[in-house]
Design a protein around this motif. Sequence first.
Motif, PDB file in Angstrom:
ATOM      1  N   SER A   2     -33.468  -8.581  32.456  1.00  0.00           N
ATOM      2  CA  SER A   2     -32.035  -8.531  32.205  1.00  0.00           C
ATOM      3  C   SER A   2     -31.656  -7.133  31.696  1.00  0.00           C
ATOM      4  CB  SER A   2     -31.635  -9.594  31.187  1.00  0.00           C
ATOM      5  OG  SER A   2     -32.362  -9.414  30.010  1.00  0.00           O
ATOM      6  N   VAL A   3     -30.477  -6.719  32.046  1.00  0.00           N
ATOM      7  CA  VAL A   3     -30.016  -5.419  31.590  1.00  0.00           C
ATOM      8  C   VAL A   3     -28.875  -5.628  30.588  1.00  0.00           C
ATOM      9  CG1 VAL A   3     -30.628  -4.359  33.801  1.00  0.00           C
ATOM     10  CG2 VAL A   3     -28.262  -5.021  33.373  1.00  0.00           C
ATOM     11  N   ARG A   4     -28.742  -4.695  29.680  1.00  0.00           N
ATOM     12  CA  ARG A   4     -27.678  -4.761  28.677  1.00  0.00           C
ATOM     13  C   ARG A   4     -26.819  -3.514  28.768  1.00  0.00           C
ATOM     14  NH1 ARG A   4     -32.050  -7.512  26.880  1.00  0.00           N
ATOM     15  NH2 ARG A   4     -33.145  -5.543  27.151  1.00  0.00           N
ATOM     16  N   ILE A   5     -25.512  -3.727  28.677  1.00  0.00           N
ATOM     17  CA  ILE A   5     -24.561  -2.613  28.689  1.00  0.00           C
ATOM     18  C   ILE A   5     -23.894  -2.566  27.309  1.00  0.00           C
ATOM     19  CG2 ILE A   5     -22.516  -1.601  29.781  1.00  0.00           C
ATOM     20  CD1 ILE A   5     -24.912  -1.868  31.720  1.00  0.00           C
ATOM     21  N   ASN A   6     -24.112  -1.442  26.631  1.00  0.00           N
ATOM     22  CA  ASN A   6     -23.588  -1.267  25.274  1.00  0.00           C
ATOM     23  C   ASN A   6     -22.584  -0.116  25.256  1.00  0.00           C
ATOM     24  OD1 ASN A   6     -25.806  -2.960  24.957  1.00  0.00           O
ATOM     25  ND2 ASN A   6     -26.808  -1.734  23.391  1.00  0.00           N
ATOM     26  N   PRO A   7     -21.302  -0.397  25.392  1.00  0.00           N
ATOM     27  CA  PRO A   7     -20.331   0.690  25.317  1.00  0.00           C
ATOM     28  C   PRO A   7     -20.347   1.342  23.938  1.00  0.00           C
ATOM     29  CG  PRO A   7     -19.362  -1.281  26.271  1.00  0.00           C
ATOM     30  CD  PRO A   7     -20.675  -1.691  25.685  1.00  0.00           C
ATOM     31  N   SER A   8     -20.213   2.663  23.926  1.00  0.00           N
ATOM     32  CA  SER A   8     -20.109   3.404  22.667  1.00  0.00           C
ATOM     33  C   SER A   8     -18.639   3.602  22.349  1.00  0.00           C
ATOM     34  CB  SER A   8     -20.790   4.757  22.806  1.00  0.00           C
ATOM     35  OG  SER A   8     -20.355   5.609  21.757  1.00  0.00           O
ATOM     36  N   ILE A   9     -18.286   3.287  21.111  1.00  0.00           N
ATOM     37  CA  ILE A   9     -16.876   3.463  20.716  1.00  0.00           C
ATOM     38  C   ILE A   9     -16.554   4.901  20.318  1.00  0.00           C
ATOM     39  CG2 ILE A   9     -16.382   1.076  20.102  1.00  0.00           C
ATOM     40  CD1 ILE A   9     -16.957   1.871  17.154  1.00  0.00           C
ATOM     41  N   LEU A  10     -17.524   5.806  20.529  1.00  0.00           N
ATOM     42  CA  LEU A  10     -17.294   7.211  20.141  1.00  0.00           C
ATOM     43  C   LEU A  10     -16.058   7.803  20.811  1.00  0.00           C
ATOM     44  CD1 LEU A  10     -18.472   9.602  18.490  1.00  0.00           C
ATOM     45  CD2 LEU A  10     -19.807  10.215  20.501  1.00  0.00           C
ATOM     46  N   THR A  11     -15.803   7.383  22.058  1.00  0.00           N
ATOM     47  CA  THR A  11     -14.616   7.931  22.724  1.00  0.00           C
ATOM     48  C   THR A  11     -13.455   6.936  22.734  1.00  0.00           C
ATOM     49  OG1 THR A  11     -15.870   7.478  24.732  1.00  0.00           O
ATOM     50  CG2 THR A  11     -15.523   9.779  24.202  1.00  0.00           C
ATOM     51  N   ALA A  12     -13.563   5.886  21.938  1.00  0.00           N
ATOM     52  CA  ALA A  12     -12.447   4.931  21.822  1.00  0.00           C
ATOM     53  C   ALA A  12     -11.416   5.489  20.836  1.00  0.00           C
ATOM     54  CB  ALA A  12     -12.980   3.589  21.331  1.00  0.00           C
ATOM     55  N   ASP A  13     -10.305   4.779  20.729  1.00  0.00           N
ATOM     56  CA  ASP A  13      -9.248   5.180  19.791  1.00  0.00           C
ATOM     57  C   ASP A  13      -9.614   4.665  18.403  1.00  0.00           C
ATOM     58  OD1 ASP A  13      -7.006   5.549  18.281  1.00  0.00           O
ATOM     59  OD2 ASP A  13      -5.632   4.532  19.657  1.00  0.00           O
ATOM     60  N   PHE A  14      -9.999   5.573  17.515  1.00  0.00           N
ATOM     61  CA  PHE A  14     -10.472   5.170  16.181  1.00  0.00           C
ATOM     62  C   PHE A  14      -9.387   4.477  15.347  1.00  0.00           C
ATOM     63  CE2 PHE A  14     -14.289   8.303  15.475  1.00  0.00           C
ATOM     64  CZ  PHE A  14     -14.904   7.766  16.604  1.00  0.00           C
ATOM     65  N   ALA A  15      -8.143   4.696  15.704  1.00  0.00           N
ATOM     66  CA  ALA A  15      -7.062   4.067  14.936  1.00  0.00           C
ATOM     67  C   ALA A  15      -6.809   2.632  15.371  1.00  0.00           C
ATOM     68  CB  ALA A  15      -5.781   4.886  15.064  1.00  0.00           C
ATOM     69  N   ASN A  16      -7.442   2.232  16.476  1.00  0.00           N
ATOM     70  CA  ASN A  16      -7.201   0.888  17.019  1.00  0.00           C
ATOM     71  C   ASN A  16      -8.506   0.217  17.444  1.00  0.00           C
ATOM     72  OD1 ASN A  16      -4.189   0.703  17.106  1.00  0.00           O
ATOM     73  ND2 ASN A  16      -4.480   2.573  18.294  1.00  0.00           N
ATOM     74  N   LEU A  17      -9.485   0.295  16.588  1.00  0.00           N
ATOM     75  CA  LEU A  17     -10.816  -0.145  17.036  1.00  0.00           C
ATOM     76  C   LEU A  17     -10.893  -1.636  17.356  1.00  0.00           C
ATOM     77  CD1 LEU A  17     -13.218   2.092  14.937  1.00  0.00           C
ATOM     78  CD2 LEU A  17     -12.821   2.141  17.408  1.00  0.00           C
ATOM     79  N   GLU A  18     -10.165  -2.450  16.636  1.00  0.00           N
ATOM     80  CA  GLU A  18     -10.236  -3.885  16.937  1.00  0.00           C
ATOM     81  C   GLU A  18      -9.733  -4.147  18.360  1.00  0.00           C
ATOM     82  OE1 GLU A  18      -8.475  -6.392  13.962  1.00  0.00           O
ATOM     83  OE2 GLU A  18      -9.333  -8.199  14.856  1.00  0.00           O
ATOM     84  N   ALA A  19      -8.645  -3.491  18.724  1.00  0.00           N
ATOM     85  CA  ALA A  19      -8.108  -3.631  20.083  1.00  0.00           C
ATOM     86  C   ALA A  19      -9.066  -3.020  21.108  1.00  0.00           C
ATOM     87  CB  ALA A  19      -6.740  -2.970  20.175  1.00  0.00           C
TER      88      ALA A  19
END
Length: 222
Positions: A2-19
Amino acid sequence: MSVRINPSILTADFANLEAELARIANADLVHVDIMDNHFVPNLTFGLRMVESLQRVSPLPLDVHLMIDDPDRWAPGYAEAGAYSVTFHAEAVGDPVALARKLREIGARAGIAVKPGTSIGQYLEILPEFDQVLVMTVEPGFGGQSFIDSTMPKLRMLREAVTRSGLDVWLQVDGGITEETIAIAAEAGADTFVAGSSVYSAADPAAQVDALRAAAQEHSHSA
Ligand code: DX5
Ligand code: ZN
């Protein structure tokens, strides 16, 4: 496999992490990059942020510590409930002692190596770990290009894991796209971190599915 995909939130919007987490609900784990501006020339966030993420994240947290002195700080992330805590080989004093401590607290223990760090000396302590992270870029920033010359390390690790029958996940992090994920899967990776390719996509969840399909197509059938 099985393979796992783990997105990194490094390039996400830090002000809206829950979303931002809600946009990758079909992923396996969330990769959280902790940088201290010492081990790497960049700064992100620390334990308080991970405690907050832990409270709201529907997915388990895969914490990647790019920090000096992980012996001092890593146990706190395990105590906060991180599913896995990965520290850098180049920064740790006694990797076995720290891995045992993390497991004792209840986290999966991971060890990471930078592109220029060889893996040879860590093969004999593989049973102490649940995951090995082969960095496929120099740690510190998202959006860099995949370094192909790291692939022999993955092949070596995959061979060692297969030979030993251990259940150690082999993770890659940096420059993972639909093209490079195929190369890394073919070399033996089973756990894939992707930052900008997921969060710069118009539909991050669709990109997670596309990455998973590409990885599965090229993954070992062991
Ligand atoms: C880099 C971090 C990565 C980063 C990957 O030091 O460890 O997790 O988010 O970003 P991309 O996928 O953009 O290379
Ligand atoms: Zn990372």
